[in-house]
Structure formats: structure tokens, C-alpha cells
Design a protein around this motif. Structure first.
Motif, PDB file in Angstrom:
ATOM      1  N   ARG A   9       1.298  -1.091   0.106  1.00  0.00           N
ATOM      2  CA  ARG A   9       0.064  -0.249  -0.058  1.00  0.00           C
ATOM      3  C   ARG A   9       1.171   1.209  -0.089  1.00  0.00           C
ATOM      4  O   ARG A   9       0.847   2.278  -1.129  1.00  0.00           O
ATOM      5  CB  ARG A   9      -0.900   0.134   0.910  1.00  0.00           C
ATOM      6  CG  ARG A   9      -2.248  -0.728   0.801  1.00  0.00           C
ATOM      7  CD  ARG A   9      -3.154  -1.099   2.422  1.00  0.00           C
ATOM      8  NE  ARG A   9      -4.414  -1.963   2.145  1.00  0.00           N
ATOM      9  CZ  ARG A   9      -5.007  -2.180   2.881  1.00  0.00           C
ATOM     10  NH1 ARG A   9      -4.505  -1.985   4.803  1.00  0.00           N
ATOM     11  NH2 ARG A   9      -5.499  -2.737   3.005  1.00  0.00           N
ATOM     12  N   LEU A  52       1.376   1.901  -3.577  1.00  0.00           N
ATOM     13  CA  LEU A  52       0.672   1.403  -4.616  1.00  0.00           C
ATOM     14  C   LEU A  52       1.243   2.938  -5.258  1.00  0.00           C
ATOM     15  O   LEU A  52       0.726   4.260  -4.694  1.00  0.00           O
ATOM     16  CB  LEU A  52      -0.548   1.733  -4.315  1.00  0.00           C
ATOM     17  CG  LEU A  52      -1.103   1.727  -4.520  1.00  0.00           C
ATOM     18  CD1 LEU A  52      -1.074   0.622  -5.775  1.00  0.00           C
ATOM     19  CD2 LEU A  52      -2.961   2.003  -3.905  1.00  0.00           C
ATOM     20  N   LEU A  57      -1.588  -3.938  -5.716  1.00  0.00           N
ATOM     21  CA  LEU A  57      -0.716  -3.192  -6.846  1.00  0.00           C
ATOM     22  C   LEU A  57      -2.128  -3.215  -8.207  1.00  0.00           C
ATOM     23  O   LEU A  57      -2.205  -2.468  -9.410  1.00  0.00           O
ATOM     24  CB  LEU A  57       0.442  -4.175  -7.196  1.00  0.00           C
ATOM     25  CG  LEU A  57       1.547  -3.873  -6.420  1.00  0.00           C
ATOM     26  CD1 LEU A  57       2.678  -4.745  -7.348  1.00  0.00           C
ATOM     27  CD2 LEU A  57       1.478  -2.644  -5.868  1.00  0.00           C
TER      28      LEU A  57
END
Length: 403
Positions: free
Chosen positions: A16, A19, A316
Motif C-alpha cells: 500500500r 502503490l 497493486l
């Protein structure tokens, strides 16, 4: 060492953190299985678009179709027929599953609960208003949200998209996953191996797991146990979103993956997990690419991919990470394992009755691919348990491709 749950959470948090927005591509609905939706899909009309029968039987006014009453059947309606005329009082009409009810009919009586004599229908049970049909608009109204962005598209979601007329969907581009095996003993699957070589089965299984997890595999073949060859192939892998290596991550003289990656500036978040098989699993980041170093033994590779790579690929791709799909089952036979590590043992999950049972398979360790062809799950044996009698409940991690 981290537990597998701690390592998985670290993968999720770091994925995360790193990302970046994914490109959005137009994808035919027939090719969108496993993609992550990047747009809202809304209902283009009411669903169902008419009062739809859910049974084969007779459309009636419910007050007229009570036990021992007899009504003349004045016609037939099949699925797809145009129906505008109301049902005349004191009559019924034969109707098929999926067909539209006449505008003022308020029930469908199943054919099994009637007797027919020519065109006269006798009803055997009480009839209630609203039985055996679905009201127009009860599933969705025009403009209702049918599918939300960030949703992973399975067969049901694709069916909804097709139902509301979306032949093309805007989806996030799938993450590209470079796959690189390592080891002098590994040869291409098309080669005839020497007496001490093995064919590159890991690259095949990893590519399949990448596809099942919603990624695009980019096979890089195999790197020899030499710094120059491994470095060159890792450089190719670092062009992709994720690099997955198999082998070369343990403590041996020729386990070079970590040292080569460190030389390229990699940051590691963990390099061992308290599991068997799969203990020497590595997760980190090199430049802009997430890197997973998985053990080279095939079962270890399969286990660690499912535990750690799958949630990263979901994130992703633009979706939330899936929960680990652990089930509970009764142990069919006693288990005796060394304590200290959580064991993921190839097993067979069955339902002989109302509760699932799991039987651990006989296997020859983490190199035994043949045992995996018989396994539809892994039995999860906790690190603090080394003797578990038959009949106790244990956790089970399904193989999601076969169960």
C-alpha cells in the motif's frame, strides 16, 4: 522471525505504501476475468424488467385459486413472449419459468399442485398473493449501482456487466510480474535433463499462480549461480511491477539472491518467516519494484506465493487484499510435527457428512510436486502444537485453483 500472519501484514502495508495509480485500459467483457474494475457500472433499466415467474405453473388471481377451485386455462406464456393483456377474471394462464406475468395476475401456482382435465385446472393448495414470481425492479432500478470500482471481476460480476449491456469495461492494467528461477541444476522444460538436473517447473507454476492472482507473468527463464548472470537477469526483472525469484535465498554458498539485490540498492522488509515449508522467504523493494525471493523447492514456492505474493498483486492491481481463506476441518488422522514453526502440509479436504474432514497426505518434503497434485488444500499446524490427535479441529488453507 516473523509469523506468517505478521509477514503477510508487512507485505500488505508496504504494498500500500508503494502503490502508484495504475493505467486504465478498455477490456472486452470476455477478456476481463480477474481484472480490477476502474469505473462504476449502473443498471440501464429495471431488473427484472417485468414481473417474472420463478416456476412452471399457472398465473392466477390468488383469491380465485384456492383448494378445490377450478379455472379454465385460456392460454400459455413462455419466456420471451410479449404480455400486455390483463388476465380475465375467473381464468388462469399457463406460464413458464422466466416468463412475464399478465399485468394484474398476483401469483403463480406450481404445476405440481394442480390437476388438469382438458383446459380446466383444479388447484389443490392455498394460494397467497406474491408467490412464485419476482416483482419488476426488485433486483435493481434504473441507475442503481451494479458494480463498484476496485471490484475484482469474477464470473458473477461479468454476468452483471453483460446483463446491463457493458460489452467493454474500463479496468486497471494488470500488474506485470517478472518470474526468474535460479540454480545451475535447472534446465528449460523442453530440454532433456542430465542425470543431476531438473526441469524448470517453478517458472510454470509461478506463471499460473500470477495469472490466477490477476497479474501478467513475464517469464525470464533461469539464472545460473553466478553473480554476473543473476545480476543481468534481475536487471530485466526490475523493469516490471513485481519480481518473483525462486531459489537462491537460503544460507548456502551459492544462494546469491540477497547479496546481489543488496548490491543493487534493495531494501528488505523480512528475510525469513516461521513456517515450514517456506522459511527462507524474502520480501523487499529494489528501486520501484517489489521483490519476492521464494525458496526453490516447489511446494515451498507454492505456499509462499499464496501467503505473500497474492495480497501484493491485489493491492497493486487496485483492489483490497483478500482475506486469507482459512477454513476449519476435523483432522482425520493424528499429526506429529516438530514445534517452533507453523506447518503448511499438503492435504485433502472432503465432506463425508455435514462437516469437513482433512487428511494430510504422505509426502517426501517440499520438493514433492506429485503430492501437490493430490492436495486441494494445506492443513495448517500451529507452531506450538506438535502432537494433534485425530478428531481435533485444525485450520485449512484451500488451494483456490482447485477448491
Amino acid at each position: 522471525m516473523l509469523t506468517f500472519a505478521e509477514a503477510r501484514e508487512l507485505v500488505i502495508s508496504q504494498s500500500r505504501r508503494h502503490l502508484v495509480p495504475r493505467p486504465v485500459v478498455s477490456t472486452p467483457v470476455s477478456d476481463a476475468l480477474g481484472c480490477i474494475l476502474a469505473e462504476e457500472i449502473r443498471a440501464d433499466r429495471e431488473y427484472p424488467p417485468f414481473n417474472r415467474s420463478t416456476r412452471d405453473g399457472y398465473a392466477v388471481h390468488s383469491a380465485e385459486a384456492q383448494p378445490n377451485s377450478t379455472l379454465p386455462c385460456v392460454g400459455e406464456i413462455k419466456a420471451g413472449d410479449t404480455v400486455f393483456a390483463p388476465l380475465a377474471p375467473g381464468t388462469c394462464v399457463q406460464i413458464m419459468t422466466g416468463a412475464a406475468l399478465p399485468p394484474d395476475a398476483d401469483a403463480v401456482v406450481m404445476i405440481e399442485f394442480t390437476r388438469r382435465d382438458s383446459d380446466l385446472i383444479t388447484f389443490e393448495r392455498p394460494t397467497q398473493p406474491g408467490q412464485n414470481f419476482v416483482l419488476q425492479g426488485s433486483e435493481a432500478h434504473t441507475g442503481d449501482l451494479a458494480l463498484s470500482p476496485g471490484l475484482r471481476l469474477g464470473f458473477a460480476e461479468l454476468a452483471v456487466a453483460a446483463q446491463v449491456g457493458h460489452a467493454t469495461l474500463r479496468c486497471y492494467q494488470k500488474p506485470r510480474v517478472a518470474i526468474l528461477s535460479t540454480g545451475d541444476e535447472v534446465v528449460p522444460i523442453t530440454d532433456t535433463p542430465g542425470p543431476f538436473h531438473i526441469r524448470n517447473s517453478n517458472s510454470v507454476s509461478l506463471a499460473a499462480q500470477v495469472q490466477l492472482a490477476g497479474g501478467t507473468p513475464v517469464p525470464l527463464g533461469n539464472a545460473l549461480d553466478r553473480v554476473d548472470d543473476l545480476s543481468a537477469k534481475i536487471e530485466l526483472g526490475l523493469r516490471e511491477d513485481v519480481l518473483v525469484l525462486s531459489g537462491g535465498v537460503s544460507m548456502g554458498k551459492y544462494d546469491l539472491v540477497e547479496s546481489v539485490l543488496k548490491g543493487m540498492g534493495a531494501e528488505f522488509y523480512f528475510d525469513a518467516v516461521a513456517i515450514r515449508p517456506g522459511k527462507p522467504a524474502v520480501f523487499g523493494r529494489c528501486r520501484n519494484t517489489l521483490v519476492f525471493g521464494l525458496p526453490g523447492n516447489p511446494v515451498s514456492t507454492m505456499v509462499t506465493f499464496q501467503l505473500f505474493v497474492v495480497p501484493a498483486l491485489h493491492i497493486l492491481a487496485g483492489a483490497p487484499p483478500p482475506p486469507l481463506p482459512l477454513l476449519e476441518a476435523t483432522l482425520a488422522e493424528a499429526v506429529h510435527e516438530k514445534p517452533g514453526l507453523t506447518h503448511f502440509l499438503p492435504a485433502q479436504l472432503t465432506w463425508p457428512g455435514s462437516y469437513p474432514h482433512v487428511r494430510i497426505l504422505r509426502w517426501q518434503g517440499s520438493g514433492d510436486i506429485n503430492a501437490m497434485t493430490q492436495a486441494n488444500c494445506f492443513a495448517v499446524i500451529p507452531a506450538d502444537r506438535h502432537d494433534i490427535p485425530a478428531g481435533e479441529t485444525v485450520s485449512v488453507l484451500p488451494r483456490t485453483d482447485v477448491l
